[in-house]
Write a protein that holds these residues in place. Structure first.
Motif, mmCIF file in Angstrom:
data_model
loop_
_atom_site.group_PDB
_atom_site.id
_atom_site.type_symbol
_atom_site.label_atom_id
_atom_site.label_comp_id
_atom_site.label_asym_id
_atom_site.label_seq_id
_atom_site.Cartn_x
_atom_site.Cartn_y
_atom_site.Cartn_z
ATOM 1 N N ASP A 181 38.044 99.785 48.109
ATOM 2 C CA ASP A 181 39.754 100.011 48.034
ATOM 3 C C ASP A 181 40.033 101.318 48.920
ATOM 4 O O ASP A 181 39.476 102.240 48.782
ATOM 5 C CB ASP A 181 40.158 100.388 46.586
ATOM 6 C CG ASP A 181 40.102 98.856 45.894
ATOM 7 O OD1 ASP A 181 39.891 98.051 46.401
ATOM 8 O OD2 ASP A 181 40.197 99.222 44.685
ATOM 9 N N ASN A 182 41.214 101.044 49.446
ATOM 10 C CA ASN A 182 41.939 102.294 50.211
ATOM 11 C C ASN A 182 40.830 102.950 51.231
ATOM 12 O O ASN A 182 40.805 104.206 51.222
ATOM 13 C CB ASN A 182 42.609 103.298 49.224
ATOM 14 C CG ASN A 182 43.570 102.572 48.192
ATOM 15 O OD1 ASN A 182 44.197 101.860 48.816
ATOM 16 N ND2 ASN A 182 43.375 103.001 46.973
ATOM 17 N N SER A 183 40.025 101.990 51.924
ATOM 18 C CA SER A 183 39.343 102.614 52.933
ATOM 19 C C SER A 183 38.844 101.766 53.866
ATOM 20 O O SER A 183 39.301 100.537 53.739
ATOM 21 C CB SER A 183 38.068 103.127 52.121
ATOM 22 O OG SER A 183 37.192 101.974 51.719
ATOM 23 N N ASP A 184 38.111 102.259 54.813
ATOM 24 C CA ASP A 184 37.616 101.069 55.903
ATOM 25 C C ASP A 184 36.114 100.903 55.837
ATOM 26 O O ASP A 184 35.316 100.782 56.793
ATOM 27 C CB ASP A 184 37.654 101.966 57.359
ATOM 28 C CG ASP A 184 37.334 103.145 57.490
ATOM 29 O OD1 ASP A 184 36.585 103.697 56.555
ATOM 30 O OD2 ASP A 184 37.433 103.770 58.492
ATOM 31 N N ALA A 185 35.768 100.940 54.613
ATOM 32 C CA ALA A 185 34.166 100.738 54.066
ATOM 33 C C ALA A 185 33.936 99.331 53.602
ATOM 34 O O ALA A 185 34.811 98.678 52.703
ATOM 35 C CB ALA A 185 33.726 101.830 53.272
ATOM 36 N N SER A 221 27.917 102.553 61.105
ATOM 37 C CA SER A 221 29.440 103.139 61.305
ATOM 38 C C SER A 221 29.578 102.823 62.771
ATOM 39 O O SER A 221 28.882 102.679 63.628
ATOM 40 C CB SER A 221 29.403 104.575 61.049
ATOM 41 O OG SER A 221 28.794 105.208 61.844
ATOM 42 N N ILE A 275 32.114 108.083 50.508
ATOM 43 C CA ILE A 275 33.373 107.706 51.409
ATOM 44 C C ILE A 275 34.715 108.445 51.040
ATOM 45 O O ILE A 275 35.282 108.838 52.076
ATOM 46 C CB ILE A 275 33.425 106.069 51.062
ATOM 47 C CG1 ILE A 275 32.514 105.334 51.498
ATOM 48 C CG2 ILE A 275 34.770 105.662 51.797
ATOM 49 C CD1 ILE A 275 32.014 105.307 53.059
ATOM 50 N N ARG A 276 34.823 108.656 49.706
ATOM 51 C CA ARG A 276 36.113 109.407 49.486
ATOM 52 C C ARG A 276 36.171 110.768 50.041
ATOM 53 O O ARG A 276 36.885 111.238 50.398
ATOM 54 C CB ARG A 276 36.210 109.578 48.030
ATOM 55 C CG ARG A 276 36.242 108.219 47.273
ATOM 56 C CD ARG A 276 37.788 107.464 47.159
ATOM 57 N NE ARG A 276 37.711 106.274 46.538
ATOM 58 C CZ ARG A 276 38.026 105.127 47.035
ATOM 59 N NH1 ARG A 276 38.362 105.228 48.327
ATOM 60 N NH2 ARG A 276 37.995 104.013 46.291
ATOM 61 N N ILE A 332 30.581 105.198 47.478
ATOM 62 C CA ILE A 332 32.133 105.219 47.299
ATOM 63 C C ILE A 332 32.484 106.791 47.094
ATOM 64 O O ILE A 332 33.280 107.276 47.799
ATOM 65 C CB ILE A 332 32.434 104.334 46.093
ATOM 66 C CG1 ILE A 332 32.052 102.905 46.224
ATOM 67 C CG2 ILE A 332 33.921 104.616 45.859
ATOM 68 C CD1 ILE A 332 32.460 102.063 45.123
#
Ligand code: 5GP
Ligand code: MN
Length: 331
Positions: free
Chosen positions: A230-234, A286, A328-329, A325
């Motif tokens: 959620d709310n990421s590009d992952a 990536s 990522i954050r 996660i």
């Protein structure tokens, strides 16, 4: 480079016993560069063996039979004696002896052998007598090609050597889709193509190698096991033990799957988690400036390249995913 080439030529100017090593779970670059370098050194009159710490996926067995032999290290007297009595060690496609697991115990016993690194991973360990470390190079095979050219050994390149080098250049760039796709790479490929390699046939041997089970597994993973953070590009994909038994999972079956989420517009980071008996094995990929090597080092006891890294996690699948996660954050 020139001074290092002179040193390399001095170290190899008389017939020697040479052991070449490449990393655990060897890939196309490890096997392609290792066999090519072994064949060059053998042609120069050396007594050479190429060791890897464990086995490789069955679709690469032809590299052993046609370009090898590749010695999977077995700790037999035959293997131990060869390593104990070697004059020179070459370490290919790895930046630290820890990447060869238990085989490293036998390497440190021979303190006389000169240790030479040929590699494209960042941050090599400070333990080598001579280093050809080029993190901007897309493969170790490309570095081997450049060393062969700089030494003036190009005439020694035959179809088998050219094939090994091409295998590494192709597999480490996702068949020329990512990594440093610079003119030197394409010039090297052009020169190798002149040595009788069959690129169309190699594409089939390297990439059209799915079993039916493996193709079904991929469908299952993309449908049921791919998650967008959620709310990421992952995005990430996870493969449980049950998934593996449902689809007769074999070594190499998940090769390349980690790249697939990056085909999605807007997804710039991808992870693959595989449950094994010992740990969760993690692959990270990536696009652009996002540094997954750092993530692998900080969170997953691993390393690799800026855009392609891996590691291991020992506290279960759920915690591995939570850790990803969290990373990522913080990115
Ligand atoms: P893969 O995801 O294909 O297994 O590995 C991608 C890259 O990460 C490779 O270049 C490899 O060198 C690196 N890598 C994978 N697993 C590990 C690991 O456990 N430790 C370290 N240091 N590097 C790894
Ligand atoms: Mn490589």
């Amino acid at each position: 480079m020139n001074k290092k080439i002179d040193t390399l030529k001095e170290l190899t100017d008389k017939p020697s016993r040479i052991a070449i090593f490449s990393h655990s779970n060897p890939d196309g670059d490890a096997l392609g560069s290792g066999t090519a370098w072994m064949n060059i050194l053998t042609k120069l009159g050396h007594d050479v063996k190429f060791f890897v710490p464990n086995s490789y996926p069955s679709f690469m067995e032809w590299i052993n039979t046609e370009l090898g032999p590749i010695d999977i290290f077995t700790a037999t007297d035959d293997h131990k004696d060869f390593i104990d009595e070697a004059d020179i060690f070459f370490f290919l496609d790895m930046n630290n002896i820890s990447r060869i697991d238990g085989l490293s115990d036998y390497i440190v016993r021979n303190t006389n052998a000169k240790k030479i690194l040929i590699d494209h991973h960042p941050q090599p360990a400070n333990i080598f007598d001579l280093e050809f470390s080029f993190p901007d190079s897309s493969s170790t095979s490309l570095i081997i090609y450049k060393i062969i050219a700089a030494c003036g050994y190009e005439d020694l390149i035959d179809t088998a050597i050219a094939t090994g080098l091409y295998v590494g250049m192709s597999t480490d760039t996702g068949n020329f889709t990512f990594g440093n796709l610079d003119p030197e790479l394409y010039n090297a490929v052009a020169n190798l193509a002149g040595n009788g390699i069959d690129i169309a046939e190699l594409n089939i041997r390297l990439y059209n190698i799915y079993s039916k089970d493996r193709m079904r597994l991929l469908g299952h993973l993309l449908d049921k096991r791919m998650v967008f953070v959620d709310n990421s590009d992952a995005a990430y994909i996870y493969i449980s033990k049950a998934d593996q038994s449902d689809f007769n999972f074999r070594q190499g079956d998940s090769e390349g799957f980690v790249n697939i989420p990056l085909n999605i517009d807007g997804i710039n980071i991808s992870a693959l988690f595989i449950q094994t008996n010992e740990c969760i094995k993690i692959s990270l990929r990536s696009k652009g400036e996002i540094d997954v090597n750092r993530m692998a080092r900080e969170y997953f006891n691993g390393g690799g390249h800026k855009n392609a890294s891996g590691g291991k996690f020992y506290k279960g699948m759920d915690n591995a995913i939570d850790t990803f996660i969290e990373a990522i954050r913080k990115l």
